[in-house]
Design an enzyme around this catalytic site. Structure first.
Site, mmCIF file in Angstrom:
data_model
loop_
_atom_site.group_PDB
_atom_site.id
_atom_site.type_symbol
_atom_site.label_atom_id
_atom_site.label_comp_id
_atom_site.label_asym_id
_atom_site.label_seq_id
_atom_site.Cartn_x
_atom_site.Cartn_y
_atom_site.Cartn_z
ATOM 1 N N ASP A 305 0.866 -1.173 0.000
ATOM 2 C CA ASP A 305 0.000 0.000 0.000
ATOM 3 C C ASP A 305 0.911 1.233 0.000
ATOM 4 O O ASP A 305 2.145 1.132 0.078
ATOM 5 C CB ASP A 305 -0.965 -0.024 1.194
HETATM 6 C C1 NOJ Z 1 -3.996 4.023 0.205
HETATM 7 C C2 NOJ Z 1 -5.160 3.098 0.308
HETATM 8 O O1 NOJ Z 1 -5.102 2.368 1.513
HETATM 9 C C3 NOJ Z 1 -5.282 2.106 -0.841
HETATM 10 O O2 NOJ Z 1 -6.520 1.454 -0.750
HETATM 11 C C4 NOJ Z 1 -5.133 2.802 -2.152
HETATM 12 O O3 NOJ Z 1 -5.248 1.860 -3.196
HETATM 13 C C5 NOJ Z 1 -3.800 3.515 -2.187
HETATM 14 N N1 NOJ Z 1 -3.752 4.509 -1.121
HETATM 15 C C6 NOJ Z 1 -3.531 4.192 -3.536
HETATM 16 O O4 NOJ Z 1 -4.358 5.276 -3.722
#
Ligand code: NOJ
Length: 762
Positions: A305
């Site tokens: 993530d």
């Molecule tokens: C953080 C989030 O937790 C995740 O779900 C997302 O895909 C990413 N940012 C990218 O935007």
């Protein structure tokens, strides 16, 4: 322009000059005729890996937020550190594998052109959070799960993928398949709710929808099951918080939707931010390698993530960025999102022997294979045909689907005295509340590309559908979290002048989604005050809730004769709500999350354990599992939702009521609509294992089906229950099912139903 792209593709890839191009040119079948499994890829990928230097390899494992973001991109993640020229230069230098949440096809085309100038001409992959639609916005996933129609989610995912792919996007960070048992957690809105079976079915459906008929087509995107794992189990419902959780619960509850996504062919998995019992998911080798790859046979890509590898330092798990990169990479995170740690440290770590080159090559191979499967080597501009984006997005068909998905996501909690549907004419309606009108809070949280300005609000939807729109009087009455000067007085006056009140209240889009945990899952106080004042006028009140989570309703809101749960319905919010409010269609949604009586019950889920002192129905008894002032049951249970029909269940038939080895239990029930309006009923089958070597939940959903019943129609609904439906993780950690007696219910929610029992024979 289209021609030029094609020429570029042909020149650089088929008859091209770079190493990858030469390989492809010498083997034209490769890259042109690759099956959905990427069967022709290995040889091509091996040749390419052999030509890459460690920096280029680390570049393929480095994903960055787009320097030019989609409309809401910057609001959805912490500050983006990328600048445009740097990103173009990085593409030319082969230092990044792609970017995410980029602004659209023009920008993506520029970047791809830059990547085609790199030494090896490895195409970039453009990813995005296409969570519930692209420019056409569908209901938030939690809302769509309320439809209890996985096939609907497959259709909306398919439409979203086609729109996104027309902007050059080839990879979505969806579906989010985290089980959400705690309404305080803001990200439950992105998933399918609290139930394992619903979670599994929606996970698989969404993967199928995104990935469509083949990843190399120009209308599909690679799916990413996220966030692996137990992200929704953070203590106290706090986003990013630690999950201290047993392996049994992981395997029984949190893993199955991921397994379903993997089995449906999801090409990637995102590791979660949280730690699991002391080991952050992003550095959890057992999770990412032993379970995901070893046990489940997952061969796709694992991505971190956003900066989650770097966050291993803040977790207190890694001493510095270098160690963080090493730990995440060795645990099984193939690609690093946004931190840049892999680009910075992996070449050195390999040179020093701290990371084996074989592991680096393995991860690079996975990325290249993904790009092959996506058709990017064969057609780097295949998803970037000029003009296609504008032509494909927000088509009439997609908007019609948004409206259909919207009305199918609405759940009717109450309808005393048949107040709904409302007449289309002859009655003065006061539409009151912060969500009555205005182009805000329509598309809902976690949408990068949608625009409230292009969505239809409730007031507009109603005006279009009413025979005499002049009878609709709209008043805000309150802001979302603050009173409006004179708001309540105006609302009371409007209610007095009306025959019926529609009260549009609840949560703003910013109140759920990432980092939006709440301590109280209630209607904000100023709106509750508005509801009390309006109810005191004495007119019939229909509450229309806007919400990204289960809410604990109270006072005048709870007492209103009619309540609709509308979540965030997206582009066609107003028309979808008008369809239901005025009866063009009936409500058919069901709660995918239990609505508690009070916030303090959270985490609350219907499939809880019994305890040794279960709380009996009826008056509160001492020394039972309840609160001092409140029984521990849901206010509105999981699975609950009313229709405009009058539904009854009868004649539950379990045949011989025995489930033998290799056999099946045939379950049948008669469901009747004795009302005067058509209805769609979600018939639900639950079981309970009375005594097992590991205690089992009081009820577990085992199957469900939505059936359409005309007025007066009666239908036999059949289910088949097998032993594998009753599996659980036994004392030895393995899946097991044990002989004994089971309770069974078929009914309209987790708290009701016709009851029977059956025996499982060894
Ligand atoms: C953080 C989030 O937790 C995740 O779900 C997302 O895909 C990413 N940012 C990218 O935007």
């Amino acid at each position: 322009m289209m021609k030029m792209d094609r020429r570029l593709t042909r020149r650089s890839v088929l008859a091209g000059t770079g190493a990858a191009a030469l390989t492809l040119a010498s083997r034209p079948a490769i890259g042109l005729a690759i099956g959905p499994g990427g069967d022709a890829a290995p040889e091509f990928v091996e040749q390419l890996v052999a030509r890459m230097n460690p920096e280029e390899k680390a570049g393929q494992l480095t994903l960055m937020a787009s320097a030019i973001g989609g409309a809401a991109a910057s609001a959805l993640n912490p500050a983006n550190r990328n600048n445009l020229d740097q990103q173009l230069a990085a593409a030319r230098a082969g230092q990044i594998t792609g970017n995410f949440n980029g602004a659209g096809s023009d920008w993506h085309r520029r970047l791809q052109q830059a990547a085609m100038q790199s030494r090896l001409k490895i195409p970039m992959v453009f990813a995005a959070d296409v969570i519930h639609g692209f420019r056409t916005v569908f209901p938030v996933p939690l809302g769509e799960a309320a439809s209890f129609e996985p096939a609907l989610a497959e259709r909306t995912a398919r439409a979203a993928a086609a729109e996104a792919a027309a902007a050059g996007i080839a990879w979505t960070f969806a579906p989010m398949v985290d089980i959400a048992r705690d309404a305080r957690w803001g990200r439950g809105v992105e998933g399918a709710g609290e139930d394992v079976l619903v979670g599994r079915r929606f996970a698989a459906a969404r993967v199928r929808g995104f990935q469509g008929a083949g990843l190399d087509r120009d209308d599909t995107v690679l799916a990413c099951a996220k966030h692996f794992a137990a992200y929704g189990a953070g203590e106290a419902g706090l986003d990013y918080n630690s999950a201290d959780i047993s392996e049994r619960t992981l395997r029984d509850v949190y893993f199955p939707p991921f397994r379903a996504a993997v089995d449906a062919g999801a090409g990637s998995v995102m590791a979660s931010f949280n730690e699991i019992s002391g080991i952050p998911a992003t550095a959890n080798r057992w999770l990412l390698t032993d379970v995901l790859r070893g046990e489940w046979g997952f061969s796709g890509l694992v991505v971190s993530d956003y900066t989650a590898d770097e966050e291993l330092v803040a977790h207190g798990f890694a001493a510095d960025g270098r160690e963080a990169a090493r730990l995440a990479f060795l645990a099984g995170v193939d690609m690093s999102m946004q931190s840049g740690l892999y680009a910075r440290y992996l070449p050195g770590l390999v040179a020093e022997g701290a990371v084996p080159m074989a592991r680096l090559d393995e991860a690079v191979r996975r990325v290249l294979t993904m790009k092959v499967r996506l058709g990017l080597f064969a057609q780097p501009f295949g998803r970037l045909a000029p003009g296609r984006e504008a032509q494909r997005v927000r088509s009439p068909a997609n908007l019609a689907l948004a409206r259909e998905a919207g009305r199918r996501s609405i759940v009717m909690l109450k309808n005393e005295g048949g107040l709904l549907p409302l007449p289309r004419s002859g009655r003065r309606i006061a539409l009151i509340g912060p969500f009555a009108a205005g182009l805000h809070d329509l598309i809902g949280p976690w949408n990068v590309y949608g625009d409230d300005q292009q969505a239809v609000d409730l007031a507009t939807g109603l005006r279009r559908a009413l025979a005499d729109p002049a009878l609709l009087n709209v008043t805000a009455g309150s802001d979302v979290e603050a009173p409006l000067p004179g708001g309540i007085a105006a609302a009371v006056e409007a209610a007095r002048a009306a025959d019926i009140v529609i009260l549009a209240i609840g949560e703003s889009a910013r109140m759920s989604g990432e980092a939006q945990s709440r301590t109280e899952v209630t209607i904000p106080a100023p709106q509750q005050a508005l509801a009390e004042a309006v109810a005191a006028v004495g007119k019939p009140v229909v509450v229309v809730l806007k919400n990204g989570r289960a809410l604990a309703l109270e006072g005048a809101v709870l007492d209103a004769p009619a309540i609709l749960v509308s979540w965030f319905l997206g582009s066609e919010t107003g028309p979808a709500l008008a369809d239901i409010l005025l009866g063009a269609q009936g409500p058919s949604g069901r709660l995918p999350v239990s609505f508690p009586r009070e916030s303090g019950q959270e985490p609350y889920h219907y499939d809880h354990k019994s305890t040794g002192r279960p709380d009996p129905p009826g008056p509160i008894q001492e020394y039972k599992a309840h609160y001092r002032t409140s029984p521990n049951e849901a206010r509105f249970p999981f699975g609950h939702g009313l229709t405009y029909g009058v539904i009854s269940y009868a004649d539950l038939d379990l045949g011989p009521a025995t489930l033998r080895p290799g056999g099946a239990l045939a379950v049948a029930v008669r469901v009747t609509n004795s009302g005067s309006r058509a209805a769609e009923e979600v018939v639900q089958l639950y079981t309970h294992d009375r005594a097992a070597s590991v205690t089992r939940p009081v009820r577990e959903l085992k199957d469900f089906r939505k059936v359409a019943l005309a007025p007066g129609e009666s239908a036999i609904v059949r289910f088949t229950l097998r032993r594998e439906d009753l599996l659980f993780v036994g004392q030895d950690g393995r899946l097991t099912v044990e002989p004994g007696l089971f309770d069974l219910w078929v009914g309209p929610s987790a708290a009701e139903g016709l009851a029977g029992s059956f025996a499982l024979i060894a």
